[in-house]
Motif scaffolding. Structure first.
Motif, PDB file in Angstrom:
ATOM      1  N   LEU A  85       1.044  -1.162   0.119  1.00  0.00           N
ATOM      2  CA  LEU A  85      -0.033  -0.082  -0.015  1.00  0.00           C
ATOM      3  C   LEU A  85       1.133   1.171   0.049  1.00  0.00           C
TER       4      LEU A  85
ATOM      5  N   MET B 110      -3.454   0.690  -5.294  1.00  0.00           N
ATOM      6  CA  MET B 110      -3.926   1.028  -4.186  1.00  0.00           C
ATOM      7  C   MET B 110      -5.333   0.452  -3.882  1.00  0.00           C
ATOM      8  N   GLN B 111      -6.296   0.780  -4.750  1.00  0.00           N
ATOM      9  CA  GLN B 111      -7.423   0.363  -4.800  1.00  0.00           C
ATOM     10  C   GLN B 111      -7.507  -1.159  -4.450  1.00  0.00           C
TER      11      GLN B 111
ATOM     12  N   LEU C 217      -6.627  -2.016  -0.989  1.00  0.00           N
ATOM     13  CA  LEU C 217      -7.506  -1.725   0.087  1.00  0.00           C
ATOM     14  C   LEU C 217      -8.715  -2.832  -0.083  1.00  0.00           C
TER      15      LEU C 217
ATOM     16  N   ILE D 206      -7.615  -5.994   1.599  1.00  0.00           N
ATOM     17  CA  ILE D 206      -7.566  -5.765   3.127  1.00  0.00           C
ATOM     18  C   ILE D 206      -8.636  -5.941   3.533  1.00  0.00           C
ATOM     19  N   ALA D 207      -9.805  -5.202   3.248  1.00  0.00           N
ATOM     20  CA  ALA D 207     -11.037  -5.253   3.676  1.00  0.00           C
ATOM     21  C   ALA D 207     -11.612  -6.601   3.503  1.00  0.00           C
TER      22      ALA D 207
END
Lengths: 330, 325, 314
Positions: free
Chosen positions: B281, B293-294, B297, B300-301
Motif C-alpha cells: 500500500l 492502491m485500490q 484496499l 485488506i477489507a
C-alpha cells in the motif's frame, strides 16, 4: 423420623467489611435434625442469604464469621481447610439456589454439569456410568432424561429448577440448602416442585434448609422453622406451634401478610421497613415497627425465652416476666 | 441456523459496501478521473497499458456510471483489478497474490498469538485479583497499548536489530527469492520474529484488559458460586465455568477490532520493509499507483471480513445460545 | 443498606447508573471521579499535555519551522530538546505539534462521538427495521479497516488543511461507540423512569435527550475519550507514512521527518522520542480516565481492598 442432630449452629455472627462494616447475622443459634425440613423465613435483607452463605462456606471475600461455631456431621465445619471443605461439598451439603437460570452454566450442557459434580468427588466413576446416573437423576425429578444434552436456555423455568434439584441430589448429600427455590416460578409449578421436594425428602431421608419469605409456604412444608429479623433469629419452633401459637409480633405479622387459603382474614402486613444494619436500633431491633411495643423495648435487648418443652423459643419482651410485671404499653 | 444466515447476509452486504466504495472513491476525485489518471501516467507507462487499465477498471468515459459499475464488477469477479504502475507490467492481482501470504504470516500469526496470550493473561489477572501479576500487568499493558505500533516497531528495530544485531534489519527473507519451503522456515521465522513481537507487545494490552473485565463480571454470576458449591477443582471452575463464559464477549471484540489492529499492523510492515499488503500500500501511495492502491484496499477489507466470518463461525461452536436463535 | 450487601452474594446485572432526571447532578459524580486514583492520575497527565498545547505561544518564542540553528544538537539550555536535522528547535516543534495533534484529536473525537450518539441512541430506541439498518451500517463501518481507507482517500485528495482529515477520521471511527451505546439504550429503555416518560406521552427525541442522555453521560464521555485516542493515533500513523499535511508541525509529522532523516540511526533520540512518548502518555492518560470511570460505574471492577479479617476464616 430420627432426632439425631446433623447441624448445630451456635452464636453465629457474620460481618461484611465495608466501609461501612455491617454485621448481617447476629448471634444465631439453631440445629437441624437428620431427615427434617427446616424453614428459615424473613423479609429480604434480614440476613437469611448471609446465614446460608456462612453455612455453605460461600461467603464473599469481604464477609467473615466473627463469632460462633457450626458443627456439621460431627465436624468443626468452620475450621476445616478449603480442600477439606471442597471434599465435603455436594457429598454432604448441596445447594439449590434462588435463580436456576443464573445458576446453570449457560454454555455447557445440563448433563455435563451433573457429571462434573459426580466426577469431581468420585473420580474413579466410569464416564458412562456418570452419564447414566445423570439421566437417572433427571428421571427422578420427572424431567425427560434426553435433556441431559440440553442447555439451560432450552428448558422452561420449572424444568430448570427440577434440574437444579436433581443436581443437588447427585451425590446423595445429608443436607440440601434450598434458597428460595420456587420464588421465581408461578404458583402451579411452585406447588408441583414443593410436592416433589417433600416426596424425595421422605424417600431419601436427607435434611433440607428451606429459605423463603413466604410464611404460608413454610407453614405447609417445614417441620420446624426459624424466623429472622434484622440479622437475628427472633423465633424458632415447630410448624404446629407456630401455626397456632406464633409468639413474636413479627412472626404474627408475617403470617398475616400472606393470604391464607383456609381462613377468611384480611391481610395486615407489617408497617415500615427493616432497619439499617449499619447501626441497628437499640433495644429490640423490631421495636420501631412493633404493634405491641413496651417501654422497655426501646432500651433493653430482649433475652431469648424458651416457651415449651419442644424447643419453641422467642426473643421478645412480651414473654419476659419483668416486662409483663411492668406491663405498661406505650 | 438463523444466526449463520444472518451473518452470511451481513458479510454479503459488507462486501458489497467495500467493493462499491472502491468503485466510488476514484470517481469522487475532483475533475474527470480518466483524464487525471491519464495525465499522471503519461510518460510512465505505454498508452496501450493506460487503455487496458481504463477498460479493466471500468473507467470508460463513454459509458454511463451504471454501465461502468457493472463492467467493474464483471472485471472484479474475473480477478482483474488492472495493471500496477509500480510493478508494470505485472497485473495488480499478481502483485497482491505475492504480498498476501506475508501479511497472513505476520499479522495473522501475531494477532492470534496476541489474542491468546492476552486472554490468558486476563484470566490469570482476574482470577488472582490483587496478586502480584494483577498488580502490574494491567497497568504496564495499558501503557504499551497506548503507543503507536510503528513507534514501538522503530524502537525495537533500532535496539534489537541495529544495536544488538539479534535480528535482521527488515525484509521477510534472506536472498532475492522468497520460498515457503520447509527448509526455509527458520529464515522466515528469523525475519518475522521481531515485527511479530512488536505487534504482540502493543496489542496484547487490549485483550488482557477486556478479558480481565469480562472475567470479573462473570465471576460474580450465580453459576460460578454454584460450581464452587459443588466442590469442583479450582482450575475447572476457572476455565470451564468462568473463562469459558467470559471469552465470548472477548471473541466478539476480537472480530470487531480486527480492522483496527490490522490498520496498525500494516504500519509495522512498513517499518520493517516487510513485503506484505501494508508495504504494498505504501509503495502504491508513493508511486501514485491507483490501481494497486485500490486493489490493496479491497483485499485488506476482504481479508478482514473473511477473518471476521471465521470468528463468527467459531463463536457458534462456543455459544450454544446462538445456535437456537 | 443491608440489602445492598446481600445482593453482592447473588447475581447482579451490569450496573445501570441510578436514574438522574436532570443535568445538574454531575458535580457529586465529578468529585467521586477525582477520588478515583486511576482517573485522577490520567487527568493530571492529560491536563499537562493539553496545557502544553494551549500555552504553546508562551512556552517558546521560536517558530517551529525556523531552520536557523545548528542541526542535530542534543538537548541544551537554549534548546531543551535539541535540534532537528534541518536545524529546527525540537521543543518548539513539540509544543506546537502538541497543539496541532490535540486539535485534530479532540475535533475528530468530538465529531465521531456526535455521530456515535445520534446513531447509537436512535438505533437502540427506534427498534425494528430502522434499528436493523442502522446496525448493519454500524457493523459495516466497524469491520472495514479504517487506516487503509483513510490512506487511499487522502492520496486521492491531498489535504490543504486539517478539516478534511478530521472529518474522515470521524467518519471511520464512530462505529464501535455506536454499538456500545445501542446496547446500553436497549437495557435502559425498559427501566421504570423511561417507561413512565413514554406512558406520559413524551416524544421519542425528548425521551432520548432528556431522560436517557443524562444517565448515559459517563458512557458517552468514555466513548469520546476512546475516539480522541484513536484519532490521535490515526493521524500520527497517516502522517508517519507521509500522507495528510506533513508540512504542518504535529506529533505525526515530527515522527515522519525524524524517520526520514534517520534520527534514531544517527543517535538523535531527542527528536524521535518526545512525540512518541507524548502520544503514548496521552493515550494512556485518557485510558486511565476511562478505567477510572468504569470502576466508578461498575464497583465490581474496583481493586480489592485487602483488609485483615477479624475473627475466623469462613
Amino acid at each position: 423420623m430420627s432426632q439425631e442432630e446433623l447441624l448445630k449452629v451456635e452464636g453465629l455472627s457474620v460481618t461484611y467489611y465495608g466501609p461501612p462494616d455491617v454485621e448481617a447475622v447476629h448471634h444465631a443459634s439453631f440445629d437441624i435434625k437428620r431427615g427434617e425440613i427446616f424453614g428459615l423465613a424473613g423479609e429480604s435483607g434480614c440476613g437469611k442469604t448471609t446465614l446460608i452463605a456462612a453455612l455453605t462456606r460461600l461467603l464473599p471475600d469481604n464477609g467473615a464469621v466473627t463469632a460462633g461455631s457450626i458443627a456439621f456431621a460431627g465436624a468443626d465445619w468452620l475450621h476445616m481447610t478449603p480442600p477439606e471443605v471442597d471434599a465435603w461439598r455436594w457429598q454432604k451439603i448441596s445447594l439449590v439456589s434462588q435463580s436456576a437460570m443464573n445458576s446453570l452454566n449457560p454454555v455447557i450442557s445440563v448433563g455435563d454439569q451433573i457429571v462434573d459434580a459426580i466426577l469431581a468427588h468420585r473420580p474413579n466413576t466410569p464416564k458412562r456410568e456418570a452419564w447414566e446416573r445423570a439421566e437417572a437423576l433427571l428421571r427422578m425429578v420427572e424431567v425427560d432424561p434426553k435433556h441431559v444434552h440440553s442447555f439451560a436456555h432450552e428448558l422452561s423455568g420449572g424444568m430448570r429448577q427440577r434440574v437444579m434439584i436433581a443436581m443437588a441430589l447427585a451425590l446423595e448429600p445429608d443436607l440440601v440448602v434450598m434458597d428460595e427455590p420456587t420464588t421465581a416460578l408461578d404458583v402451579v409449578v411452585q406447588a408441583q416442585i414443593i410436592h416433589q421436594v417433600r416426596s424425595l425428602q421422605e424417600r431419601l431421608g436427607f435434611s433440607v434448609i428451606f429459605v423463603t419469605h413466604d410464611m404460608s409456604l413454610l407453614l405447609s412444608i417445614a417441620d420446624r422453622m426459624a424466623i429472622m429479623y434484622a440479622g437475628e433469629i427472633v423465633e424458632l419452633g415447630s410448624r404446629e406451634r407456630l401455626n397456632r401459637h406464633a409468639a413474636h409480633p413479627y412472626t404474627r405479622g408475617l403470617i398475616d401478610s400472606f393470604p391464607s387459603v383456609f381462613e377468611k382474614k384480611s391481610r395486615v402486613g407489617i408497617p415500615g421497613a427493616p432497619p439499617s444494619m449499619v447501626t441497628p436500633p437499640p433495644g429490640c431491633r423490631f421495636h420501631l415497627r412493633c404493634p405491641e411495643r413496651l417501654s422497655v423495648c426501646d432500651v433493653a435487648v430482649p433475652e431469648e425465652r424458651v416457651l415449651d418443652s419442644g424447643g419453641h423459643r422467642v426473643r421478645c419482651h412480651l414473654y419476659s416476666v419483668d416486662a409483663l410485671r411492668q406491663g405498661s404499653h406505650d | 441456523m438463523r444466526y449463520i444466515l444472518r451473518k452470511v447476509l451481513f458479510y454479503g452486504v459488507a462486501l458489497w459496501a467495500a467493493v462499491t466504495l472502491n468503485f466510488v472513491l476514484p470517481r469522487m476525485m475532483p475533475g474527470n478521473p480518466a483524464e487525471i489518471l491519464l495525465a499522471r501516467f503519461k510518460g510512465r507507462v505505454n498508452p496501450a497499458a493506460i487503455h487496458a487499465f481504463l477498460i479493466a477498471f471500468g473507467l470508460n468515459v463513454h459509458q454511463t456510471l451504471f454501465q461502468q459499475y457493472l463492467s467493474y464488477l464483471g472485471q472484479l469477479v474475473r480477478g482483474n483489478m488492472g495493471i500496477s504502475i509500480t510493478y508494470y507490467p505485472e497485473p495488480v492481482s499478481q502483485v497482491l497474490a505475492q504480498a498476501l501470504p506475508w501479511t497472513l504470516l505476520l499479522i495473522g500469526a501475531a494477532t492470534i498469538i496476541s489474542f491468546f496470550l492476552g486472554t490468558l493473561a486476563g484470566i490469570v489477572s482476574a482470577w488472582h485479583r490483587g496478586g502480584w501479576f494483577d498488580s502490574f500487568a494491567p497497568g504496564v499493558f495499558t501503557l504499551t497499548s497506548s503507543f503507536p505500533y510503528f513507534w514501538f516497531a522503530l524502537l525495537a528495530l533500532y535496539f534489537f536489530a541495529y544495536r544488538a544485531g539479534w535480528f535482521p534489519l527488515g525484509e521477510a527473507y534472506s536472498g532475492t527469492r522468497a520460498s515457503f519451503a520447509i527448509s526455509n522456515w527458520p529464515d522466515l521465522m528469523y525475519h518475522t520474529a521481531l515485527p511479530a513481537f512488536t505487534i504482540v507487545f502493543t496489542s496484547i494490552g487490549g485483550w488482557l484488559l477486556s478479558m480481565r473485565n469480562n472475567m470479573i463480571t462473570t465471576m460474580g454470576q450465580d453459576y460460578i458460586l454454584m460450581a464452587r458449591a459443588k466442590g469442583l477443582p479450582r482450575r475447572r471452575v476457572m476455565y470451564q465455568y468462568a473463562a469459558r463464559n467470559a471469552i465470548l464477549p472477548n471473541m466478539t471484540g476480537f472480530a470487531l477490532s480486527l480492522g483496527f489492529i490490522v490498520s496498525g499492523a500494516l504500519l509495522t510492515e512498513i517499518v520493517f520493509s516487510y513485503p506484505g499488503l501494508g508495504y504494498t500500500l505504501l509503495q502504491a501511495v508513493q508511486n501514485e499507483d491507483y490501481p494497486l492502491m485500490q486493489g490493496t484496499l479491497l483485499l485488506i477489507a476482504v481479508a478482514v471480513l473473511f477473518a471476521n466470518f471465521v470468528v463468527d463461525l467459531l463463536y457458534v461452536r462456543l455459544d450454544p445460545r446462538v445456535r437456537n436463535e | 443498606m443491608i440489602e445492598k450487601v446481600e445482593e453482592s452474594t447473588a447475581s447482579q446485572p451490569t450496573t445501570v447508573p441510578a436514574p438522574r432526571n436532570s443535568w445538574s447532578a454531575w458535580w457529586p459524580g465529578f468529585q467521586r471521579f477525582l477520588g478515583n486514583r486511576k482517573a485522577a492520575a490520567g487527568l493530571v497527565i492529560v491536563l499537562v499535555l493539553v496545557a502544553l498545547g494551549v500555552f504553546a505561544p508562551w512556552l517558546t518564542s521560536i517558530s517551529p519551522q525556523a531552520q536557523s540553528f545548528v542541526p542535530l544538537r542534543p538537548p541544551s539550555l537554549a534548546h531543551p530538546l535539541g535540534t532537528t536535522a534541518q536545524g529546527q528547535d525540537v521543543w518548539s516543534q513539540f509544543v506546537w505539534g502538541t497543539r496541532a495533534s490535540m486539535t485534530v484529536g479532540f475535533a475528530a473525537g468530538f465529531l465521531a462521538t456526535a455521530i456515535t450518539v445520534i446513531i447509537g441512541m436512535l438505533s437502540g430506541f427506534i427498534g425494528g427495521i430502522g434499528d436493523e439498518a442502522l446496525q448493519m451500517l454500524t457493523n459495516v463501518f466497524l469491520v472495514i479497516p479504517g487506516l487503509p481507507l483513510i490512506v487511499v482517500i487522502s492520496s486521492y485528495f491531498p489535504f490543504q488543511n486539517n478539516w478534511p482529515l478530521i472529518v474522515i477520521i470521524a467518519l471511520t471511527s464512530w462505529s464501535w461507540g455506536a454499538r456500545v451505546l445501542r446496547a446500553q439504550v436497549l437495557s435502559m429503555r425498559e427501566l421504570p423512569f423511561v417507561e413512565a416518560a413514554r406512558m406520559a406521552g413524551e416524544r421519542t427525541t425528548a425521551i432520548v435527550f432528556r431522560e436517557l442522555m443524562p444517565n448515559m453521560l459517563s458512557l458517552i464521555f468514555s466513548q469520546f475519550l476512546f475516539a480522541v485516542v484513536s484519532a490521535v493515533l490515526t493521524e500520527a500513523g497517516l502522517q508517519f507514512i507521509g500522507l495528510g499535511n506533513i508540512d504542518a508541525v504535529s506529533w505525526g509529522s515530527m515522527l515522519y521527518w525524524a524517520q526520514n532523516d534517520s534520527a534514531l540511526m544517527t543517535g538523535a533520540w531527542w527528536w524521535f522520542v518526545p512525540p512518541g512518548v507524548a502520544i503514548g502518555l496521552f493515550g494512556a492518560g485518557l485510558s486511565l480516565i476511562n478505567y477510572g470511570l468504569d470502576e466508578i460505574t461498575n464497583p465490581r471492577l474496583r481493586a480489592r481492598v485487602r483488609r485483615q479479617k477479624r475473627g475466623r476464616p469462613a
